[in-house]
Design an enzyme around this catalytic site. Structure first.
Site, PDB file in Angstrom:
ATOM      1  N   LYS A 202       0.851  -1.215  -0.101  1.00 50.51           N
ATOM      2  CA  LYS A 202       0.053  -0.002   0.182  1.00 50.51           C
ATOM      3  C   LYS A 202       0.978   1.386   0.045  1.00 50.51           C
ATOM      4  CE  LYS A 202      -3.723   2.492   2.469  1.00 50.51           C
ATOM      5  NZ  LYS A 202      -4.543   2.270   3.621  1.00 50.51           N
ATOM      6  N   LYS A 262      -2.215  -1.538  -3.726  1.00 51.43           N
ATOM      7  CA  LYS A 262      -3.061  -0.483  -3.562  1.00 51.43           C
ATOM      8  C   LYS A 262      -2.200   0.947  -3.649  1.00 51.43           C
ATOM      9  CE  LYS A 262      -6.526   1.969  -0.839  1.00 51.43           C
ATOM     10  NZ  LYS A 262      -7.409   2.070   0.588  1.00 51.43           N
TER      11      LYS A 262
END
Length: 338
Positions: A202, A262
Site C-alpha cells: 500500500k 493499492k
C-alpha cells in the site's frame, strides 16, 4: 514498381482475428466477469443514502441500505463487498476507540448484510483512520505512529469484525508484523476460517483524497507536531518496487491468505511482479481517485464512461490480478451482464 509490404509474408495478417466480434471473443486472452469484482462500499450511521460529492454515483449507505445492497450484489453475481465506515466526529478520539465496538456501525452493517445475503462475502478494513480524530492509521505519540501499540488496537478491531460475521479481514494500516499477530489471535479465538487479505503493498499515494471525504477522515497536516501531514512513515514510497516484494513476502509468511496492491492502475507493474513472484491470489484496489478521474472526465464528455470503466477494470485482469476492489462493481456487473 516496389513490392507490397506484405508480399514476402502473404500469411501474416493479424487483423484476421479482429475482423468481427465473434472471433474477437473467441481469441480474447483476458475475460472480465462480475465474479472478479469486490464492491467497495461506505456505510454511515444515518438513514438512507448520502451522495459523496467528489465521487459521482457513490453514496454512503445506511445499515438498512447496505443490507439491500448485499442482496443486489448477489443478484448481480458480485462475490463480495468491502465495507468502510463513515463515523460521526463526536465518536472519534486519538486512539480510535470506537473501532472495536461490538455494537458499532461496522458490526451492525456486517450482521445486516450477512443476514440479508449470506452467500455474499463481507470484507472489513482493519485500520484506525476512520475512527481517529487525527486521521492517521495508528496510535500517535509525539508525531510518531507507534507500530506495536497500533497492532494491539487492530487485533481488537479485527476480532470484533470476525465475531460480527466478517469473512475476510483486510489490514490496511501497513504496520510491521500485524498479519502474524492477527492470524495468531484469530486461531486462538477459534476463528481459524476467517481469511486475511493483506494490503501488502500500500503506497503513500495522492489518489486517496476522495475516499477521505467519503469516510469523513480526520484532516492530516494540521500543523501540530502531533499530527504529521502525510502517511509516508508507514505507507510505501511510490518510487519503490523491490520493497513491495519484501512486504508481500513478509505478509505471506505471517499467514495472509491473499494479498493486495493499492492503488491499482498506477501500480499495475507491481501487480504483475507480485503475481509472477508469489503465485498467490493477488487483488488490486481501484481507489477513489481513480474512480473520480474516470467519472469527472466522462461527465465532461472527454471519455466514454462505460468503455472506460470496463477497460480500466480489464487492465487489472490483464496484469494478473485475481480480482478488483472497486466502487464501479455494481455498474460494471450490469454492463458485463448486458
Amino acid at each position: 514498381m516496389s513490392q507490397p509490404p506484405l508480399a514476402a509474408y502473404p500469411a501474416l495478417r493479424l487483423r484476421r482475428l479482429r475482423q468481427a466480434d465473434w472471433i474477437r471473443r473467441l481469441v480474447r486472452e483476458t475475460v472480465l466477469t462480475p465474479g472478479d469484482l469486490i464492491w467497495s462500499m461506505v456505510v454511515h450511521e444515518g438513514e438512507g443514502r448520502v451522495p459523496v460529492g467528489s465521487m459521482p454515483g457513490v453514496e454512503r449507505l445506511s445499515v438498512a441500505e447496505a443490507a439491500k445492497a448485499a442482496v443486489e450484489a448477489r443478484s448481480l453475481g458480485i462475490p463480495a463487498i468491502a465495507v468502510f465506515p463513515h463515523i460521526d466526529g463526536a465518536r472519534k478520539d486519538a486512539l480510535g476507540s470506537a473501532a472495536a465496538d461490538p455494537d458499532g456501525l461496522v458490526a451492525r452493517a456486517v450482521k445486516a448484510m450477512k443476514d440479508a445475503a449470506p452467500e455474499v462475502g463481507v470484507m472489513c478494513d482493519v485500520a484506525l483512520d476512520p475512527f481517529t480524530d487525527h486521521g492517521h492509521d495508528g496510535v500517535l505519540e509525539e508525531g510518531r505512529i507507534l507500530n506495536d501499540a497500533t497492532i494491539e488496537r487492530l487485533v481488537e478491531q479485527g476480532l470484533m469484525q470476525a465475531r460480527a460475521g466478517a469473512d475476510i479481514l483486510a489490514p490496511s494500516d501497513m504496520m510491521d508484523g500485524r498479519c502474524g499477530v492477527l492470524r495468531r489471535e484469530l486461531e486462538s479465538a477459534g476463528l481459524q476460517d476467517v481469511m486475511i487479505m493483506s494490503y501488502a503493498a500500500k503506497y503513500a499515494s495522492a489518489f486517496y483524497g476522495p475516499y477521505r471525504e467519503a469516510i469523513g477522515s480526520g484532516k492530516l497536516g494540521t500543523g501540530s507536531v502531533d499530527n504529521p501531514g502525510d502517511k509516508k512513515t508507514y505507507q510505501m514510497d511510490p518510487a519503490n518496487s523491490e520493497e513491495a516484494l519484501r512486504e508481500v513476502a513478509l505478509d505471506i509468511a505471517e499467514g495472509a491468505d491473499m494479498v493486495m496492491v493499492k492503488p491499482g492502475m498506477p501500480y499495475l507493474d507491481i501487480v504483475r511482479r507480485v503475481v509472477e513472484t508469489f503465485s498467490m491470489p493477488t487483488f488490486a484496489f481501484q481507489v477513489s481517485g481513480e474512480y473520480a478521474m474516470i467519472m469527472a472526465a466522462a461527465q465532461n464528455g472527454w471519455l466514454d464512461e462505460e468503455r472506460s470503466i470496463l477497460e480500466s477494470l480489464g487492465a487489472f485482469k490483464r496484469a494478473g490480478a485475481a480480482g478488483i476492489i472497486t466502487y464501479f462493481a455494481p455498474r460494471a456487473a450490469r454492463l458485463l451482464g448486458a
